[in-house]
Design a protein around this motif. Structure first.
Motif, PDB file in Angstrom:
ATOM      1  N   ILE A 124     -53.646  -8.863  52.565  1.00  0.00           N
ATOM      2  CA  ILE A 124     -52.829  -8.889  51.636  1.00  0.00           C
ATOM      3  C   ILE A 124     -52.068  -9.997  52.160  1.00  0.00           C
ATOM      4  O   ILE A 124     -51.786 -10.347  53.218  1.00  0.00           O
ATOM      5  N   PHE A 125     -51.776 -11.061  51.009  1.00  0.00           N
ATOM      6  CA  PHE A 125     -51.076 -12.252  51.178  1.00  0.00           C
ATOM      7  C   PHE A 125     -49.945 -12.213  50.677  1.00  0.00           C
ATOM      8  O   PHE A 125     -49.988 -11.949  49.406  1.00  0.00           O
ATOM      9  N   PRO A 126     -48.693 -12.923  51.053  1.00  0.00           N
ATOM     10  CA  PRO A 126     -47.809 -13.295  50.029  1.00  0.00           C
ATOM     11  C   PRO A 126     -47.814 -14.198  49.299  1.00  0.00           C
ATOM     12  O   PRO A 126     -48.794 -14.991  49.265  1.00  0.00           O
ATOM     13  N   VAL A 147     -58.879  -8.228  47.861  1.00  0.00           N
ATOM     14  CA  VAL A 147     -57.817  -9.089  48.304  1.00  0.00           C
ATOM     15  C   VAL A 147     -56.754  -9.000  47.331  1.00  0.00           C
ATOM     16  O   VAL A 147     -56.724  -9.159  46.247  1.00  0.00           O
ATOM     17  N   ILE A 148     -55.449  -8.781  48.060  1.00  0.00           N
ATOM     18  CA  ILE A 148     -54.350  -8.783  47.224  1.00  0.00           C
ATOM     19  C   ILE A 148     -53.207  -9.557  47.584  1.00  0.00           C
ATOM     20  O   ILE A 148     -53.087 -10.034  48.735  1.00  0.00           O
ATOM     21  N   LEU A 149     -52.472 -10.292  46.479  1.00  0.00           N
ATOM     22  CA  LEU A 149     -51.499 -11.009  46.782  1.00  0.00           C
ATOM     23  C   LEU A 149     -50.070 -10.417  46.154  1.00  0.00           C
ATOM     24  O   LEU A 149     -49.834  -9.691  45.174  1.00  0.00           O
ATOM     25  N   LYS A 150     -49.223 -10.374  47.418  1.00  0.00           N
ATOM     26  CA  LYS A 150     -47.944  -9.579  47.239  1.00  0.00           C
ATOM     27  C   LYS A 150     -47.169 -10.686  46.657  1.00  0.00           C
ATOM     28  O   LYS A 150     -46.562 -11.529  47.269  1.00  0.00           O
ATOM     29  N   ILE A 151     -46.621 -10.229  45.483  1.00  0.00           N
ATOM     30  CA  ILE A 151     -45.595 -11.128  44.593  1.00  0.00           C
ATOM     31  C   ILE A 151     -44.265 -10.923  44.957  1.00  0.00           C
ATOM     32  O   ILE A 151     -43.460 -11.892  45.167  1.00  0.00           O
ATOM     33  N   ARG A 152     -43.707  -9.468  45.254  1.00  0.00           N
ATOM     34  CA  ARG A 152     -42.425  -9.221  45.458  1.00  0.00           C
ATOM     35  C   ARG A 152     -42.286  -8.658  46.826  1.00  0.00           C
ATOM     36  O   ARG A 152     -43.286  -7.760  47.100  1.00  0.00           O
ATOM     37  N   VAL A 169     -44.018  -8.277  38.047  1.00  0.00           N
ATOM     38  CA  VAL A 169     -45.346  -8.243  38.868  1.00  0.00           C
ATOM     39  C   VAL A 169     -44.877  -8.058  40.431  1.00  0.00           C
ATOM     40  O   VAL A 169     -44.196  -8.876  41.035  1.00  0.00           O
ATOM     41  N   TYR A 170     -45.485  -6.867  40.947  1.00  0.00           N
ATOM     42  CA  TYR A 170     -45.262  -6.737  42.553  1.00  0.00           C
ATOM     43  C   TYR A 170     -46.521  -7.179  43.507  1.00  0.00           C
ATOM     44  O   TYR A 170     -46.302  -7.798  44.577  1.00  0.00           O
ATOM     45  N   THR A 171     -47.531  -7.021  42.563  1.00  0.00           N
ATOM     46  CA  THR A 171     -49.094  -7.308  43.357  1.00  0.00           C
ATOM     47  C   THR A 171     -49.927  -7.716  42.160  1.00  0.00           C
ATOM     48  O   THR A 171     -50.099  -7.404  41.065  1.00  0.00           O
ATOM     49  N   CYS A 172     -50.961  -8.438  42.747  1.00  0.00           N
ATOM     50  CA  CYS A 172     -52.015  -8.874  41.899  1.00  0.00           C
ATOM     51  C   CYS A 172     -53.265  -9.177  42.622  1.00  0.00           C
ATOM     52  O   CYS A 172     -53.203  -9.712  43.874  1.00  0.00           O
ATOM     53  N   GLY A 173     -54.209  -8.546  42.005  1.00  0.00           N
ATOM     54  CA  GLY A 173     -55.690  -8.855  42.726  1.00  0.00           C
ATOM     55  C   GLY A 173     -56.196 -10.218  42.733  1.00  0.00           C
ATOM     56  O   GLY A 173     -55.986 -10.858  41.735  1.00  0.00           O
ATOM     57  N   VAL A 174     -56.557 -10.563  43.614  1.00  0.00           N
ATOM     58  CA  VAL A 174     -57.373 -11.980  43.823  1.00  0.00           C
ATOM     59  C   VAL A 174     -58.914 -11.839  43.535  1.00  0.00           C
ATOM     60  O   VAL A 174     -59.436 -10.878  44.364  1.00  0.00           O
ATOM     61  N   ASN A 175     -59.240 -12.386  42.542  1.00  0.00           N
ATOM     62  CA  ASN A 175     -60.675 -12.209  41.922  1.00  0.00           C
ATOM     63  C   ASN A 175     -61.649 -13.402  42.088  1.00  0.00           C
ATOM     64  O   ASN A 175     -60.922 -14.546  42.048  1.00  0.00           O
ATOM     65  N   ALA A 176     -62.757 -13.265  41.975  1.00  0.00           N
ATOM     66  CA  ALA A 176     -63.670 -14.470  42.096  1.00  0.00           C
ATOM     67  C   ALA A 176     -63.431 -15.241  40.687  1.00  0.00           C
ATOM     68  O   ALA A 176     -63.581 -16.456  40.781  1.00  0.00           O
ATOM     69  N   SER A 177     -63.031 -14.799  39.675  1.00  0.00           N
ATOM     70  CA  SER A 177     -62.867 -15.642  38.525  1.00  0.00           C
ATOM     71  C   SER A 177     -61.676 -16.445  38.467  1.00  0.00           C
ATOM     72  O   SER A 177     -61.594 -17.496  37.922  1.00  0.00           O
ATOM     73  N   ASP A 178     -60.671 -15.991  39.363  1.00  0.00           N
ATOM     74  CA  ASP A 178     -59.584 -16.881  39.696  1.00  0.00           C
ATOM     75  C   ASP A 178     -59.839 -18.024  40.383  1.00  0.00           C
ATOM     76  O   ASP A 178     -59.492 -19.304  40.023  1.00  0.00           O
TER      77      ASP A 178
END
Length: 375
Positions: free
Chosen positions: A348-350, A370-375, A81-90
């Motif tokens: 984008i957040f690490p 809003v995106i979480l940068k994993i790698r 995983v390189y990126t993951c969306g941050v969503n309201a359900s999270d």
């Protein structure tokens, strides 16, 4: 193709158109955390990768080295995983507000983009190294360097697509496409009212309705800055939400006719007020309840204006009509490749700042994704 409106090709469409978290380490056999060596599918090994882990409801996520010993099942695919969306359900799940009891430890995140690292024995459509986007709502676990996803929940994407865009496409644009195209049958002469129009789902609906279907879009937002963004995305008009004058403003824009389609993912008071704007034989798409206030709509309200109330859920289609679910994902990717849609990423957040990313979304500071940068 199943009965109903689907996009088999685009030819006709185009023709008319901040917290730093401590590092810890755990060992688990939880199937959320699975890994084995490529080429040795029946050999169980131990390896570690980083993940943002929830141990207690309403507490901060903690970055941990997760150690696993689980091999892939037949149709599972391991993703780097390189990126993951941050969503309201999270956020709702982590706060215990999603209506389900979540087992701990839990890794949030379901909208991932990355590369195939390993495939199960019966996977046919993907190879190691393929760039993919996926939805993992049966267990989440996307806020991690590795994630195991079923083949049916992955789509291949071109190498030129950025990881950030990849993690911002499927859930919002897929849901909006289902609602507008298949269920509401939007056309160029329609007027479409979109609530929370600067949010992830709302902005996707604006983008599709205005730029793909050429409909007359009216966006409703919380601030003037957000209203400006919605107009830039293609809306004919964008209004700052005020309950007392929403109907009068909409009637002014539509010359007294009202809107033929309402796309709502908020619920609560704004949903009730927006119903006053629907035209005769209009269609109201219910796509979510971001306000966590589920409105009660008396059936007697449907009669005076003869409008339709339509629910839409991408997750439901996954189980009830998988062919349409798969096609919607393909259509969204194709629409992006054709340059007809353009997802908006506001931040984008690490991985290390995952809690700040969640706060940024929950405090309504975001627009689009809003995106979480994993790698």
């Amino acid at each position: 193709m199943a009965a109903g409106r689907t996009l088999k090709t685009l030819s006709n469409l185009i023709a008319r158109s901040g917290n730093v978290i401590k590092t810890a380490s755990i060992t688990t056999s939880n199937p959320l955390f699975s890994r084995n060596i490529k080429g040795l599918p029946y050999f169980q090994t131990t390896a570690a990768y980083r993940a943002a882990v929830l141990h207690e409801i309403a507490k901060p996520l903690v970055i941990e080295d997760v150690t696993t010993t689980t091999k892939l099942k037949d149709l599972e695919i391991r993703i780097e995983v390189y990126t993951c969306g941050v969503n309201a359900s999270d956020i709702l799940i982590c706060n215990g507000q999603y209506g389900i009891e979540q087992k701990m430890p839990f890794v949030p995140g379901f909208e991932v983009c990355g590369e195939v690292k390993e495939i199960g024995p019966k996977v046919k459509n993907f190879n190691v190294g393929d760039k993919v986007i996926g939805l993992k709502k049966d267990g989440y676990s996307g806020f991690a360097e590795e994630c195991v996803v079923l083949e049916q929940d992955l789509w291949g994407v071109p190498q030129g697509m950025t990881f950030e865009i990849g993690a911002s496409l499927l859930d919002t644009y897929g849901t909006a496409l289902l609602g507008l195209h298949r269920r509401a049958e939007v056309e160029a002469d329609d007027s479409v009212l979109v609530t929370a129009a600067a949010g992830g789902l709302g902005l996707a609906a604006v983008d599709l309705a205005a730029n793909v279907y050429k409909a007359k879009v009216i966006g409703v937002c919380g601030t003037e800055d957000k209203a400006s963004l919605v107009r830039d995305k293609g809306a004919f008009a964008s209004l700052k939400y005020q309950a007392k004058n929403l109907r009068s403003k909409v009637m002014e824009v539509t010359e007294g006719k009202g809107v033929s389609i309402i796309f709502d993912a908020v619920g609560g008071d704004i949903f009730n007020e927006s119903l006053k704007c629907i035209a005769h034989e209009g269609k109201v798409i219910v796509a979510g309840f971001a306000s966590r206030q589920i409105p009660n709509v008396p059936t007697s309200l449907l009669l005076p204006q003869s409008f339709s109330l339509i629910g839409v859920s991408l997750s439901h289609y996954r189980d009830a009509n998988n062919e349409v679910y798969r096609q919607v994902g393909n259509d969204v990717i194709e629409l992006y490749e054709e340059g007809l849609i353009s997802p908006h990423v506001s931040a984008i957040f690490p991985l290390e700042e995952v809690n700040a990313a969640m706060d940024f979304l929950s405090q309504r500071k975001s627009t689009g994704k809003v995106i979480l940068k994993i790698r």
